[in-house]
Design an enzyme around this catalytic site. Structure first.
Site, PDB file in Angstrom:
ATOM      1  N   GLU A   1      17.659   8.638   5.505  1.00  0.00           N
ATOM      2  CA  GLU A   1      18.725   8.342   6.579  1.00  0.00           C
ATOM      3  C   GLU A   1      19.860   8.239   5.995  1.00  0.00           C
ATOM      4  OE1 GLU A   1      16.896   5.554   8.943  1.00  0.00           O
ATOM      5  OE2 GLU A   1      15.009   6.669   9.989  1.00  0.00           O
TER       6      GLU A   1
ATOM      7  N   ASP B   1       5.327  -2.053  -5.388  1.00  0.00           N
ATOM      8  CA  ASP B   1       4.157  -2.824  -6.006  1.00  0.00           C
ATOM      9  C   ASP B   1       3.453  -2.331  -5.860  1.00  0.00           C
ATOM     10  OD1 ASP B   1       3.834  -5.575  -7.466  1.00  0.00           O
ATOM     11  OD2 ASP B   1       2.746  -5.145  -6.375  1.00  0.00           O
TER      12      ASP B   1
HETATM   13  C1  NOJ Z   1       1.939  -5.688  -9.593  1.00  0.00           C
HETATM   14  C2  NOJ Z   1       3.026  -7.197 -10.645  1.00  0.00           C
HETATM   15  O1  NOJ Z   1       3.549  -5.834 -11.661  1.00  0.00           O
HETATM   16  C3  NOJ Z   1       2.591  -7.739 -10.909  1.00  0.00           C
HETATM   17  O2  NOJ Z   1       3.719  -9.004 -11.548  1.00  0.00           O
HETATM   18  C4  NOJ Z   1       1.862  -8.777  -9.987  1.00  0.00           C
HETATM   19  O3  NOJ Z   1       0.693  -9.985 -10.354  1.00  0.00           O
HETATM   20  C5  NOJ Z   1       0.891  -7.445  -9.140  1.00  0.00           C
HETATM   21  N1  NOJ Z   1       1.316  -6.232  -8.667  1.00  0.00           N
HETATM   22  C6  NOJ Z   1       0.489  -8.306  -7.548  1.00  0.00           C
HETATM   23  O4  NOJ Z   1       1.410  -8.133  -6.449  1.00  0.00           O
END
Ligand code: NOJ
Length: 559
Positions: free
Chosen positions: A263, A214
């Protein structure tokens, strides 16, 4: 082939499965609800493994299923090494992964390293421990400005809207890129780094095949004083030294992660969600010494336009080749308007946004959207990307041809972006997160026994899996056939364009002779006399109809 050569070939294939995979994104709270509480769960997914196998995908990507207060649909993680009790247990996770692996489906899980939930033990500890404490050093706490620190440290805005600083009881402020419930971690802190290595090993040991990272471009920051103002920040180029975004030093983190991935046998894979300024900067995330692959979101920002698609395709293939990675194709995910709806909107420049209130008609399909046009174009675009070299990420529900759900009242909405009025303008992202319809009736169209956590509109009935599975002309039947054929046809990672003499028609061939012809216009494109048969899509009077794609392939490839 000797036994050793065979083993080598198998190992190589196992290590590179991700390069041309069809990956299906599951948003766990909205996929299937086994315990009837209105919220999807892991046993729900487990009960649909046959569906996934029949669909013909190579892997699933599970959006967060970790304990969370759901301030941001699970992207506010309270414990990185557990399952939200409302979604199941670690034993359920193990069972799910075993069932998927048994059917040859690999599993990617979502890692959210930029921020934790404010319910995370570390943040609770930081609140209790007070200013200057070791516990606060894991986050980005600062003193405020103004006479008695009552103003935030800077005038920066969070992605979801409003200030990116929140004040705590003792007067200090903490930084959050997203919602207030998502405090950002300080990635200069060794404990933060160590803990994520532990998390990666925890899930790798449980057998996950890869990770989706993310906002991979946001982790490291330079918060040295004086902090710039918002206006100053906007002028700083995003070329590796920006204080908040896409810093070069973030790659030190991923080099360490790569050592952990390696790993394992086969090595674990990763794909970066990195919204960066240039394809060259994206390539850094996709490098083999880092995460290995990065999402290419260019098609989310492109209109349904042959020239735009061709440019995006050519640029991304060139970039993938240069980085040694393979590219990814994405038309929909849990953050954007579903592409069937997007392509029914008037052309938009830049990032597609929901048109404010313009297309929201309470209780009915969205006004101002040509839903049929959107559906036709979505099928054409999907068949096009499934014919490209590289991996394709599909989002749950697109295989049913689902449209964005507009009929959600303000009171029923859950997305913090809607309430804070920041990115994803207008309605926020709930409309693409509505639980899937499995049957044409029932309390939640077969999603579970209870009413679903986001309201499902009546028109979901006609898109139910049980309905579409019976209909050879449905979007589901098309996806199943396309994914089945793709497995037979997938080949080397190149393509050659065939000039069509038409600005609105794209045509290319893959090294084994598989051809894809996509007609973005409304005028039929006469095909002439191809030596091979049309294996997917249909011709009308020997022409590719408007807003449709066909695949042509040599018979011997189909076995
Ligand atoms: C990107 C994610 O895809 C989204 O859904 C989220 O709100 C933000 N990152 C924050 O984690």
């Amino acid at each position: 082939m000797t036994d050793t050569a065979l083993v080598d070939a198998q190992q190589a294939a196992a290590a590179t499965w991700w390069r041309q995979a069809a990956v299906y994104q599951i948003y766990p709270r909205s996929f299937a609800d086994a315990d009837g509480d209105g919220l999807g769960d892991l046993p729900g997914i487990r009960s649909r493994v046959d569906y996934l196998a029949e669909l013909g995908i190579d892997a699933i990507w599970l959006s967060p299923f970790y304990p969370s207060a759901l301030a941001d649909g699970g992207y506010d993680v309270a414990d990185y090494r557990d399952v939200d009790p409302r979604l199941g247990t670690l034993a359920d996770f193990d069972e799910l992964i075993a069932a998927l692996h048994e059917r040859g489906i690999r599993v990617i899980v979502d890692i959210v390293p930029n921020h934790t939930s404010d319910r995370h033990a570390w943040f609770q500890e930081a609140l209790a421990a007070g200013r200057g404490s070791a516990a606060r050093a894991r986050y980005l706490f600062r003193e405020g400005t103004g006479e008695s620190g009552e103003e935030p440290p800077t005038d920066w805005e969070s992605v979801f809207g409003g200030s990116s600083w929140e004040r705590v009881a003792d007067g200090q402020w903490y930084f959050h890129h997203f919602a207030t419930e998502q405090p950002d971690l300080d990635w200069d802190h060794p404990e933060v780094r160590e803990d994520f290595l532990k998390t990666l090993r925890f899930w790798s040991d449980r057998g996950v095949d890869g990770f989706r990272i993310d906002v991979a471009h946001m982790l490291t920051k330079d918060f040295s004083e004086p902090l710039p103002s918002r206006a100053e920040l906007e002028l700083i180029p995003q070329d590796g030294a920006h204080p908040l975004l896409d810093r070069d030093d973030v790659h030190e983190v991923y080099a360490e992660w790569r050592r952990v991935f390696d790993e394992y046998d086969p090595p674990r894979t990763a794909v970066a969600e990195a919204w960066v300024s240039t394809p060259e900067r994206r390539a850094k995330y996709a490098s083999a010494a880092g995460l290995g692959q990065a999402f290419n979101f260019d098609l989310l920002e492109a209109d349904f336009d042959a020239t735009e698609f061709r440019t995006v395709i050519a640029d991304n293939l060139a970039q993938a080749q240069a980085s040694g990675s393979s590219t990814t194709w994405v038309l929909s995910n849990h953050d954007v308007t579903r592409h069937a709806t997007r392509y029914g909107l008037p052309p938009l420049a830049g990032r597609p946004v929901k048109q404010g209130t313009e297309w929201v008609a309470a209780g009915g399909p969205p006004d101002g959207v040509d839903l049929d046009q959107g559906a036709r174009r979505a099928r054409a675009a999907t068949l096009l990307i499934l014919g490209l070299p590289g991996s394709t990420y599909l989002y749950q529900g697109e295989e049913l041809g689902l449209h964005e759900v507009a009929e959600i009242t303000d009171g029923e909405r859950q997305d913090p972006a809607f309430f804070r009025g920041g990115a994803y303008d207008g309605l926020g992202r709930d409309g693409c997160r509505v639980p899937l319809p499995w049957t044409a009736d029932g309390a939640s169209f077969g999603f579970g026994d209870a009413v679903a956590h986001l309201p499902q509109p009546r028109w979901f009935a006609q898109h139910a899996v049980e309905v579409e599975a019976q209909d050879p002309t449905s979007t589901l039947s098309l996806y199943r056939e396309a994914l089945r054929l793709r497995r037979l046809l997938q080949t080397g990672e190149q393509l050659d364009w065939i000039e069509t003499g038409r600005e609105d028609v794209l045509r290319f061939t893959r090294p084994n002779g598989w051809q894809v012809v996509a007609n973005f216009g409304t005028e039929p494109y006469p095909l002439g006399a191809p030596s091979d048969a049309v294996v997917l899509g249909a011709l009308l009077d020997d022409a590719v109809p408007g807003e449709s794609t066909v695949w042509i392939a040599p018979a011997q490839l189909l076995g």
